[in-house]
Write an enzyme that holds these catalytic residues in place. Structure first.
Site, PDB file in Angstrom:
ATOM      1  N   HIS A 113       0.873  -1.184   0.000  1.00 35.79           N
ATOM      2  CA  HIS A 113       0.000   0.000   0.000  1.00 35.79           C
ATOM      3  C   HIS A 113       0.906   1.228   0.000  1.00 35.79           C
ATOM      4  CE1 HIS A 113      -2.931   2.564   2.707  1.00 35.79           C
ATOM      5  NE2 HIS A 113      -2.818   3.058   1.483  1.00 35.79           N
ATOM      6  N   ASP A 115      -8.924  -0.983   5.590  1.00 33.07           N
ATOM      7  CA  ASP A 115      -7.644  -0.740   6.267  1.00 33.07           C
ATOM      8  C   ASP A 115      -7.767   0.414   7.247  1.00 33.07           C
ATOM      9  OD1 ASP A 115      -4.954  -0.488   6.943  1.00 33.07           O
ATOM     10  OD2 ASP A 115      -4.330   0.276   4.975  1.00 33.07           O
TER      11      ASP A 115
HETATM   12  C1  DX5 Z   1      -2.287   3.473   7.845  1.00 25.61           C
HETATM   13  C2  DX5 Z   1      -1.964   2.172   7.200  1.00 25.61           C
HETATM   14  C3  DX5 Z   1      -2.547   0.986   7.841  1.00 25.61           C
HETATM   15  C4  DX5 Z   1      -2.134   0.778   9.281  1.00 25.61           C
HETATM   16  C5  DX5 Z   1      -3.251   0.051   9.982  1.00 25.61           C
HETATM   17  O1  DX5 Z   1      -1.838   4.489   7.016  1.00 25.61           O
HETATM   18  O2  DX5 Z   1      -2.432   2.170   5.860  1.00 25.61           O
HETATM   19  O3  DX5 Z   1      -2.270  -0.176   7.076  1.00 25.61           O
HETATM   20  O4  DX5 Z   1      -0.961   0.029   9.409  1.00 25.61           O
HETATM   21  O5  DX5 Z   1      -2.959  -0.030  11.318  1.00 25.61           O
HETATM   22  P1  DX5 Z   1      -4.054  -0.376  12.403  1.00 25.61           P
HETATM   23  O6  DX5 Z   1      -4.605  -1.722  12.065  1.00 25.61           O
HETATM   24  O7  DX5 Z   1      -3.303  -0.359  13.677  1.00 25.61           O
HETATM   25  O8  DX5 Z   1      -5.106   0.695  12.331  1.00 25.61           O
HETATM   26 ZN    ZN Z   2      -2.232   0.319   4.723  1.00 23.26          ZN
END
Ligand code: DX5
Ligand code: ZN
Length: 221
Positions: free
Chosen positions: A66, A176
């Protein structure tokens, strides 16, 4: 519907990345989510090609990359070389969205598109026929550990409806940000088939138990 789980490495212990990767593979993860940030598109910097290339040597998991970077086309070749299996970029960051999709596909990789919470779903829907992955952000991109925005589930439903209408049941509809065993059910109900979770998995005592709990919650168990 089978729910895929893509643990986000952003929440892992970066001093033990190789071991973390082995543990997450053994825990039943379907893929590995790798958040690449440039400090410009988002106010944070994470890791890039050298780290992905090193991890590639020790893992056969699907690398679900990503990218939160401006002008993403500049980095597609490098990420492909480093070992990405899929690349998901931001619709807000690309001048020519179609060109980025084509560049990703030229490398034989899965092409993904995503959007910030403030961006309407109509910005990504027209691209659906050319995509393998559509990712709905449920936090402002840039940091792990934020709270899940339940209001984004309308976007997931809209994408699921459009995928059905076009006969694209194979589309990966990802969520996400702030996904855990409490928020996973709403994602499943809205029609997601892939959940990204960072802080709900890494750093916990038993990764397999976390992955299983999120999967079960998403299925409404
Ligand atoms: C944020 C990222 C996510 C993040 C999610 O910019 O795209 O992938 O790592 O983390 P959690 O699951 O802790 O919200
Ligand atoms: Zn992400």
């Amino acid at each position: 519907m089978e729910m895929k789980i893509s643990p986000s490495l952003l929440a892992a212990d970066f001093a033990r990345l190789g071991e973390e990767l082995k543990e997450i593979e053994a825990a039943g993860a379907d893929m590995l989510h790798l958040d690449v940030m440039d400090g410009v598109f988002v106010p944070n910097i994470s890791f890039g090609m050298p780290v992905i290339a090193s991890l590639r040597k020790v893992s056969r998991l699907f690398f679900d990359v990503h990218i939160m970077i401006v002008d993403p086309i500049r980095y597609i070749d490098g990420l492909a070389k480093a070992g990405a299996d899929g690349i998901t970029f931001h619709v807000e960051a690309a001048e020519d969205v179609g060109a980025v999709i084509e560049r990703i596909k030229d490398h034989g990789l899965k092409a993904g598109l995503t959007l910030r919470p403030g961006t309407p779903v109509e910005k990504v829907l027209p691209w659906l026929p050319r995509l393998d992955i559509l990712l709905v952000m449920t936090v402002e991109p840039g940091f792990g550990g934020q709270s899940f925005m339940a209001g984004m589930m309308d976007k997931v439903s809209a994408i699921r409806r459009e995928a059905r209408r076009l006969g694209r049941e194979d589309l990966l509809i990802q969520v996400d940000g702030g996904v855990d065993r409490d928020t996973a059910a709403a994602c499943g109900r809205a029609g997601a088939n892939c959940l990204v979770a960072g802080s709900a998995i890494f750093g916990k005592a038993d990764y397999a138990a976390q992955v299983a709990a999120i999967r079960a919650a998403a299925a409404g168990a």
